[in-house]
Write a protein that holds these residues in place. Structure first.
Motif, PDB file in Angstrom:
ATOM      1  N   UNK A 135       0.835  -1.204   0.000  1.00 10.82           N
ATOM      2  CA  UNK A 135       0.000   0.000   0.000  1.00 10.82           C
ATOM      3  C   UNK A 135       0.870   1.254   0.000  1.00 10.82           C
ATOM      4  N   UNK A 136       1.960   1.236   0.762  1.00  5.23           N
ATOM      5  CA  UNK A 136       2.834   2.411   0.824  1.00  5.23           C
ATOM      6  C   UNK A 136       3.436   2.723  -0.544  1.00  5.23           C
ATOM      7  N   UNK A 137       3.797   1.708  -1.322  1.00  3.77           N
ATOM      8  CA  UNK A 137       4.322   1.940  -2.667  1.00  3.77           C
ATOM      9  C   UNK A 137       3.249   2.548  -3.562  1.00  3.77           C
ATOM     10  N   UNK A 138       2.034   2.016  -3.457  1.00  5.75           N
ATOM     11  CA  UNK A 138       0.924   2.557  -4.257  1.00  5.75           C
ATOM     12  C   UNK A 138       0.679   4.015  -3.895  1.00  5.75           C
ATOM     13  N   UNK A 139       0.633   4.297  -2.602  1.00  4.78           N
ATOM     14  CA  UNK A 139       0.403   5.664  -2.118  1.00  4.78           C
ATOM     15  C   UNK A 139       1.485   6.610  -2.641  1.00  4.78           C
ATOM     16  N   UNK A 140       2.731   6.166  -2.551  1.00  2.41           N
ATOM     17  CA  UNK A 140       3.850   7.006  -2.994  1.00  2.41           C
ATOM     18  C   UNK A 140       3.800   7.234  -4.510  1.00  2.41           C
ATOM     19  N   UNK A 141       3.631   6.168  -5.276  1.00  2.49           N
ATOM     20  CA  UNK A 141       3.658   6.308  -6.731  1.00  2.49           C
ATOM     21  C   UNK A 141       2.409   6.994  -7.281  1.00  2.49           C
ATOM     22  N   UNK A 142       1.291   6.885  -6.557  1.00  3.16           N
ATOM     23  CA  UNK A 142       0.059   7.567  -6.986  1.00  3.16           C
ATOM     24  C   UNK A 142       0.032   9.015  -6.515  1.00  3.16           C
ATOM     25  N   UNK A 143       0.990   9.366  -5.655  1.00  2.51           N
ATOM     26  CA  UNK A 143       1.088  10.720  -5.110  1.00  2.51           C
ATOM     27  C   UNK A 143      -0.204  11.119  -4.382  1.00  2.51           C
TER      28      UNK A 143
END
Length: 180
Positions: A26-34
């Motif tokens: 989830x943290x990667x998704x949050x970061x890459x989705x800004x």
């Protein structure tokens, strides 16, 4: 810039397909989705809910691409042969990544019932479309199983060889079946 929900879903479309479910956090998704963590959870209760949305969007995309690819077929035989050509096309386009549904299914435990159900529902829709076109349960099952196995084996061997061989099998099956 697109809306946060769209960015989350678009990011997951790439990450879940390329990395799988377990390797995508989830943290990667949050970061890459800004987006913020709060924004993520405002739109999706959990990673599982996002995965279900991913499957729905991926299925819609995949079926649309398949229908576009086979739309020019003038006969049932040509349509099915083109559907196997579509697998070759997708392998080239997506570097033999295979089926997102089956890839993720292999990663998740059986207690993720909703995810397993959505996978089965989408696979059943594809299977039903074979039956609808062919109106012959055994032949439809045979071609569906060939189709699905081509996706898996081409991913495994990173080769379209067995898709090409399956096209010959499909052609023989359809010619003998449709001539009766």
């Amino acid at each position: 810039m697109s809306k946060p929900r769209e960015r989350i879903l678009n990011t997951s479309m790439i990450l879940f397909h390329q990395q799988g479910y377990n390797s995508t956090g989830i943290n990667q998704i949050i970061e890459e989705a800004d987006v913020s963590k709060a924004s993520f959870y405002q739109h999706f209760k959990s990673k599982d809910d996002l995965c279900i949305e991913f499957f729905n969007k991926r299925f819609k995309y995949w079926v649309s691409e398949l229908e576009n690819f086979t739309s020019g077929a003038k006969t049932l035989e040509e349509k099915f042969l083109k559907s196997f050509d579509f697998l070759i096309y997708m392998n080239q386009k997506e570097d033999f990544r295979g089926c997102s549904f089956l890839n993720i299914m292999s990663e998740i435990p059986v207690d993720k019932i909703e995810i397993h159900k959505i996978i089965r529902d989408h696979k059943a829709t594809l299977r039903d479309s074979f039956h609808k076109d062919l109106k012959n349960d055994i032949l439809a099952a045979h071609l569906y199983l060939l189709f699905e196995s081509c996706i898996l084996t081409s991913q495994l061997y990173r080769s379209n060889e067995l898709i090409e061989k399956s096209k010959l099998i499909v052609q023989n099956l359809l010619q003998s079946s449709l001539s009766h």
